[in-house]
Write a protein that holds these residues in place. Structure first.
Motif, short mmCIF file in Angstrom:
data_model
loop_
_atom_site.label_atom_id
_atom_site.label_comp_id
_atom_site.label_asym_id
_atom_site.label_seq_id
_atom_site.Cartn_x
_atom_site.Cartn_y
_atom_site.Cartn_z
N TYR A 110 44.45 15.37 -28.55
CA TYR A 110 44.84 15.75 -27.19
C TYR A 110 46.23 15.18 -26.87
O TYR A 110 46.56 14.08 -27.30
N PRO A 111 47.01 15.94 -26.05
CA PRO A 111 48.37 15.48 -25.68
C PRO A 111 48.35 14.31 -24.69
O PRO A 111 47.29 13.92 -24.19
N GLU A 112 49.54 13.84 -24.37
CA GLU A 112 49.74 12.65 -23.54
C GLU A 112 49.02 12.70 -22.19
O GLU A 112 48.46 11.72 -21.74
N GLN A 113 49.04 13.87 -21.53
CA GLN A 113 48.51 13.90 -20.15
C GLN A 113 46.97 13.93 -20.11
O GLN A 113 46.39 13.78 -19.04
N ALA A 114 46.33 14.10 -21.26
CA ALA A 114 44.86 14.16 -21.28
C ALA A 114 44.29 12.80 -20.88
O ALA A 114 44.91 11.76 -21.05
N HIS A 115 43.09 12.82 -20.32
CA HIS A 115 42.47 11.58 -19.86
C HIS A 115 40.98 11.87 -19.61
O HIS A 115 40.55 13.01 -19.67
N GLY A 116 40.25 10.83 -19.30
CA GLY A 116 38.83 11.02 -19.02
C GLY A 116 38.20 9.73 -18.58
O GLY A 116 38.87 8.84 -18.08
N ALA A 117 36.89 9.62 -18.78
CA ALA A 117 36.19 8.41 -18.36
C ALA A 117 35.01 8.15 -19.29
O ALA A 117 34.49 9.06 -19.93
N PHE A 118 34.63 6.88 -19.33
CA PHE A 118 33.43 6.50 -20.07
C PHE A 118 32.25 6.52 -19.10
O PHE A 118 32.33 5.94 -18.01
N VAL A 119 31.19 7.19 -19.52
CA VAL A 119 30.01 7.36 -18.67
C VAL A 119 28.76 6.91 -19.44
O VAL A 119 28.86 6.43 -20.56
N SER A 120 27.60 7.10 -18.82
CA SER A 120 26.38 6.53 -19.39
C SER A 120 25.92 7.21 -20.68
O SER A 120 25.32 6.57 -21.53
N GLY A 121 26.15 8.51 -20.80
CA GLY A 121 25.66 9.19 -21.99
C GLY A 121 26.26 10.58 -22.11
O GLY A 121 26.94 11.06 -21.19
N GLY A 122 25.98 11.21 -23.24
CA GLY A 122 26.47 12.56 -23.47
C GLY A 122 25.95 13.52 -22.40
O GLY A 122 26.63 14.48 -22.03
N SER A 123 24.76 13.25 -21.89
CA SER A 123 24.18 14.14 -20.87
C SER A 123 25.06 14.14 -19.62
O SER A 123 25.38 15.19 -19.07
#
Ligand code: PLP
Length: 481
Positions: free
Chosen positions: A154-167
Motif C-alpha cells: 500500500y502507498p504512503e497515504q494508506a492507514h488503518g487500525a488494530f481491532v479485536s479480530g478479523g470479524s
C-alpha cells in the motif's frame, strides 16, 4: 394468559433469581485491593517464571473439566490461592493455540517480545483510542500499521487500525465501503458479493448491516474474474456494497485471483475488500509473494497478527487504501469527545467500529523491533515447509490421501476407509488426551482432516506422530506417550 417472548427462553418464573452480592459486606477495604502488596509481588515473580517455562517444558493440556472452582465471596481468597487455581486448574484445561500440535482452525504462537509488550500494555492502563491520552503509543501503533501497509504494497497515504479480530476488521471495512453510497430507489445498497469460500464473519457482518450475501464461484477453488463477472453482471452495480475476495481461504488456504478481481471491481467502481486474516502473513515468504499480486489494488484489507504474525490474542488489522473514507464512516462525535475530535488528530478509534480500545498494535511493533523482520520471514517460511513435509508424507502413505493440493500452510487430507464418525472419534480422543487438536472439516462435499500450520515450533516429528496415529483401523488408538 401467554406472555409473548422468544421461543426457547425460560418463563420468568423458572429463571433463577440473583444472589444478593452485597450480603455480609465488610467495610474499610477501600484502597487495599489496589495496592501491590508483598503477596502480589511474589505472584508477579512466579508469573514471569511460569510464562517463560511453559514454552520450554509445556505440560500436556488436560481438557477434562472436573475441578471444583472457588466461588466469588464477599471476602475473597487472596491472590496466591487465586493464581494457584488459575495455573493448576483453569488454564491447563485449555488447549493452547501455541501448542505445536494445535493444528485445528487457525492457531497462533506469540513471540516472547509480543507477550512481554502485551502484559506491559495491560499494566500501564493505556487508553488506546486517541492521541490525547495515548501519547507515543499511537506513534508506535502507526509504525506497526505502516509496516502492515508496506507488507501488502500500500502507498504512503494508506492507514488503518488494530481491532479485536478479523470479524470486526471485516465489519469495519464493509461499513466503510458502504459509507456515502445510495441505492437506486433511495436507501443504501444492500448486496455484498463474496467469494464462495468467504469466512463466516462476512455473513455475520452482512446480517449486522442488513445486507444479503451473494456468493461467487465455488468454495473449493479460488475465485477468478470469469465467475465474478457473471455474478456482478446480474446485479445493478448501485446495489452492491463491495466485493469480498480471499487471500488465504480459512478452509483451504486458497488465494483468489486478486489482480483480475481488482480489475473487475475497478471498471464497475465497486469497492474491493480482501480478507487476508489468515493468509496475509504468507506475503512475507518470497516463495509465495507472487500469489498475492493485485492485493495492493484492494480498497481495504484484513490481516490478523494473532494468527500467523506471532502476536497474542486479540489483534487484527484493518487497512484502508484511503483512510479518509474510514474516518468519515466511523468517527464518533459527542460533546465529551470535543477534545479529541480535531481534524488533524490521528486517533485509532476513528477507523473502525470501536471507541475505547486496547492499543493492540503495540505488541506487533515491539516484536518486530525486537526480532527484526528476517526472523518473521524465516518463521513463516518454516511453517510453509512443515506443511509441505506433511503433504509429502500424506501422499506417500497408503492409508492416507490428499483431498487437494495444499494452499499456503493448509493441508486437507483423508484417511482411506473412514466414515465421518471415525474422524470425529479420532479427533475427540486426540483432544481429550492432550495430544493434538485437529478437527474434521468438509471439502468437496466429503469429510476431511485439516492441518493448518502457523507455529514455527511444530516439528516434522509432530507431523509424524499425528500421521502414524491414523494408520490403525480403529480410530483414536493413540499410543501412550
Ligand atoms: C479467522 C478469520 C476471520 C475471522 O477472524 P477473527 O479474528 O477470528 O474474528 C476472518 N476471515 C478469515 C479469512 C479468517 O481466517
Amino acid at each position: 394468559m401467554t406472555v409473548p417472548g422468544r421461543p426457547g427462553r425460560p418463563p420468568r418464573a423458572a429463571r433463577r433469581g440473583p444472589r444478593d452480592i452485597l450480603q455480609n459486606r465488610r467495610r474499610e477495604s477501600v484502597g487495599a485491593v489496589h495496592d501491590f502488596a508483598v503477596q502480589d509481588r511474589q505472584v508477579l515473580g512466579d508469573l514471569a517464571t511460569w510464562i517463560a517455562d511453559r514454552r520450554t517444558s509445556p505440560a500436556a493440556p488436560r481438557p477434562a473439566r472436573s475441578a471444583r472452582l472457588p466461588d466469588v465471596t464477599s471476602t475473597g481468597i487472596g491472590i496466591k490461592a487465586t493464581w494457584a487455581v488459575l495455573r493448576d486448574l483453569v488454564l491447563p484445561t485449555a488447549f493452547p493455540t501455541d501448542h505445536p500440535r494445535y493444528l485445528a482452525f487457525v492457531g497462533g504462537s506469540p513471540t516472547p517480545a509480543a507477550i512481554i509488550a502485551d502484559a506491559a500494555l495491560s499494566a500501564a492502563a493505556v487508553y488506546g483510542g486517541s492521541e490525547l491520552e495515548a501519547g507515543d503509543v499511537v506513534v508506535v501503533e502507526r509504525a506497526a500499521m505502516r509496516w502492515m501497509c508496506d507488507l501488502v504494497g500500500y502507498p504512503e497515504q494508506a492507514h488503518g487500525a488494530f481491532v479485536s479480530g478479523g470479524s470486526l476488521a471485516n465489519l469495519s471495512a464493509l461499513v466503510t465501503a458502504r459509507h456515502g453510497l445510495a441505492a437506486p430507489g433511495g436507501g443504501v445498497p444492500d448486496v455484498i458479493v463474496a467469494s464462495a469460500a468467504a469466512h463466516s464473519s462476512i455473513r455475520s457482518a452482512a446480517a449486522i448491516m442488513g445486507c444479503r450475501v451473494v456468493s461467487a464461484g465455488s468454495p473449493d477453488r479460488p475465485l477468478g474474474a470469469y465467475e465474478l463477472t457473471a455474478v456482478l453482471d446480474s446485479l445493478d452495480p448501485r446495489d452492491v456494497v463491495a466485493v469480498v475476495a480471499n487471500a488465504g481461504a480459512t478452509n483451504t488456504g486458497a488465494v483468489d485471483h486478486l489482480e483480475e478481481i481488482a480489475e473487475c471491481c475497478e471498471v464497475r467502481g465497486t469497492w474491493l475488500h480482501v480478507d487476508a486474516a489468515y493468509g496475509g502473513a504468507a506475503m512475507l515468504a518470497p516463495s509465495r509473494r507472487d500469489g498475492f499480486k493485485g492485493i495492493e489494488l484492494a480498497d481495504s484489507i484484513t490481516i490478523d497478527p494473532h494468527k500467523w504474525l506471532f502476536t497474542p490474542f486479540d489483534c487484527a488489522a484493518v487497512l484502508y487504501l484511503d483512510p479518509t473514507v474510514a474516518r468519515a464512516a466511523h468517527q464518533q462525535r459527542a460533546e465529551y469527545l470535543d477534545a479529541v475530535s480535531h481534524a488533524d488528530d490521528d486517533n485509532p478509534a476513528d477507523y473502525a467500529a470501536h471507541l475505547s480500545r486496547r492499543a493492540r498494535g503495540v505488541p506487533v511493533w515491539a516484536s518486530l523491533v525486537a526480532n527484526g523482520t528476517d526472523a518473521y520471514v524465516d518463521a513463516v517460511e518454516s511453517c510453509l515447509t512443515t506443511a509441505g513435509y506433511a503433504a509429502k508424507q500424506i501422499a506417500d502413505k497408503p492409508h492416507l490421501e490428499l483431498a487437494t493440493e495444499p494452499h499456503l500452510s493448509v493441508v486437507l487430507f483423508r484417511r482411506r476407509g473412514w466414515s465421518p464418525d471415525d474422524y470425529a472419534r479420532w479427533s475427540s480422543r486426540a483432544h481429550t488426551r492432550g495430544i493434538a487438536l485437529i478437527t474434521p472439516t468438509t471439502f468437496a462435499g466429503e469429510t476431511a482432516l485439516r492441518l493448518c500450520f502457523v507455529n514455527p515450533l511444530t516439528t516434522r516429528a509432530d507431523v509424524d506422530t499425528i500421521l502414524d496415529s491414523l494408520e490403525q483401523d480403529a480410530p483414536g488408538r493413540w499410543q501412550a506417550s
